[in-house]
Design a protein around this motif. Structure first.
Motif, PDB file in Angstrom:
ATOM      1  N   LYS A  45       0.821  -1.209   0.000  1.00  0.00           N
ATOM      2  CA  LYS A  45       0.000   0.000   0.000  1.00  0.00           C
ATOM      3  C   LYS A  45       0.857   1.262   0.000  1.00  0.00           C
ATOM      4  CE  LYS A  45      -3.601   2.427   2.491  1.00  0.00           C
ATOM      5  NZ  LYS A  45      -4.571   2.409   3.562  1.00  0.00           N
ATOM      6  N   TYR A  46       1.914   1.258   0.811  1.00  0.00           N
ATOM      7  CA  TYR A  46       2.772   2.435   0.926  1.00  0.00           C
ATOM      8  C   TYR A  46       4.043   2.323   0.094  1.00  0.00           C
ATOM      9  CZ  TYR A  46      -0.424   3.692   4.611  1.00  0.00           C
ATOM     10  OH  TYR A  46      -1.562   4.007   5.308  1.00  0.00           O
ATOM     11  N   LYS A  47       4.118   1.275  -0.741  1.00  0.00           N
ATOM     12  CA  LYS A  47       5.246   1.056  -1.653  1.00  0.00           C
ATOM     13  C   LYS A  47       6.591   1.081  -0.921  1.00  0.00           C
ATOM     14  CE  LYS A  47       2.771   2.646  -5.608  1.00  0.00           C
ATOM     15  NZ  LYS A  47       1.807   3.687  -5.694  1.00  0.00           N
ATOM     16  N   VAL A  48       6.647   0.339   0.159  1.00  0.00           N
ATOM     17  CA  VAL A  48       7.864   0.238   0.956  1.00  0.00           C
ATOM     18  C   VAL A  48       8.622  -1.009   0.507  1.00  0.00           C
ATOM     19  CG1 VAL A  48       8.804  -0.080   3.261  1.00  0.00           C
ATOM     20  CG2 VAL A  48       6.806   1.373   2.921  1.00  0.00           C
ATOM     21  N   ILE A  49       9.851  -0.813   0.080  1.00  0.00           N
ATOM     22  CA  ILE A  49      10.696  -1.935  -0.327  1.00  0.00           C
ATOM     23  C   ILE A  49      11.979  -1.867   0.487  1.00  0.00           C
ATOM     24  CG2 ILE A  49      12.014  -2.993  -2.184  1.00  0.00           C
ATOM     25  CD1 ILE A  49      10.000  -1.810  -4.141  1.00  0.00           C
ATOM     26  N   ARG A  50      12.221  -2.915   1.240  1.00  0.00           N
ATOM     27  CA  ARG A  50      13.489  -3.020   1.959  1.00  0.00           C
ATOM     28  C   ARG A  50      14.283  -4.120   1.276  1.00  0.00           C
ATOM     29  NH1 ARG A  50      12.130  -4.084   7.889  1.00  0.00           N
ATOM     30  NH2 ARG A  50      10.343  -5.112   7.003  1.00  0.00           N
ATOM     31  N   TYR A  51      15.377  -3.731   0.674  1.00  0.00           N
ATOM     32  CA  TYR A  51      16.152  -4.699  -0.100  1.00  0.00           C
ATOM     33  C   TYR A  51      16.741  -5.780   0.782  1.00  0.00           C
ATOM     34  CZ  TYR A  51      15.292  -1.531  -3.857  1.00  0.00           C
ATOM     35  OH  TYR A  51      14.656  -0.761  -4.777  1.00  0.00           O
ATOM     36  N   TRP A  52      17.015  -5.465   2.041  1.00  0.00           N
ATOM     37  CA  TRP A  52      17.509  -6.478   2.970  1.00  0.00           C
ATOM     38  C   TRP A  52      16.428  -7.537   3.186  1.00  0.00           C
ATOM     39  CZ3 TRP A  52      15.870  -8.070   7.836  1.00  0.00           C
ATOM     40  CH2 TRP A  52      16.748  -8.908   8.510  1.00  0.00           C
ATOM     41  N   GLY A  53      15.183  -7.113   3.237  1.00  0.00           N
ATOM     42  CA  GLY A  53      14.086  -8.033   3.478  1.00  0.00           C
ATOM     43  C   GLY A  53      13.741  -8.922   2.297  1.00  0.00           C
TER      44      GLY A  53
END
Length: 62
Positions: A45-53
């Motif tokens: 929804k908030y377009k959060v991308i954590r590359y570590w995750g």
């Protein structure tokens, strides 16, 4: 917050399964699923991308 819950819940789920405590398992397991579902929903929804995750995600994110 969700990561902390998962880190605590995973060994707890393993212990509940190992000791065959199904009453505890049937409450903790769905809450873990709900935690994952909410995390995914809000991330999209908030377009959060954590590359570590991304390395911890079982399915690729498109």
């Amino acid at each position: 917050m969700y990561l902390a819950y998962r880190l605590v819940a995973s060994p707890f789920l393993f212990l509940l399964d190992l000791t065959e405590n199904l009453d505890g398992f049937k409450w903790v397991f769905p809450s873990s699923f709900l935690s994952d579902a909410l995390d995914g929903y809000f991330a999209r929804k908030y377009k959060v991308i954590r590359y570590w995750g991304n390395g911890w995600t079982p399915l690729p994110i498109s």
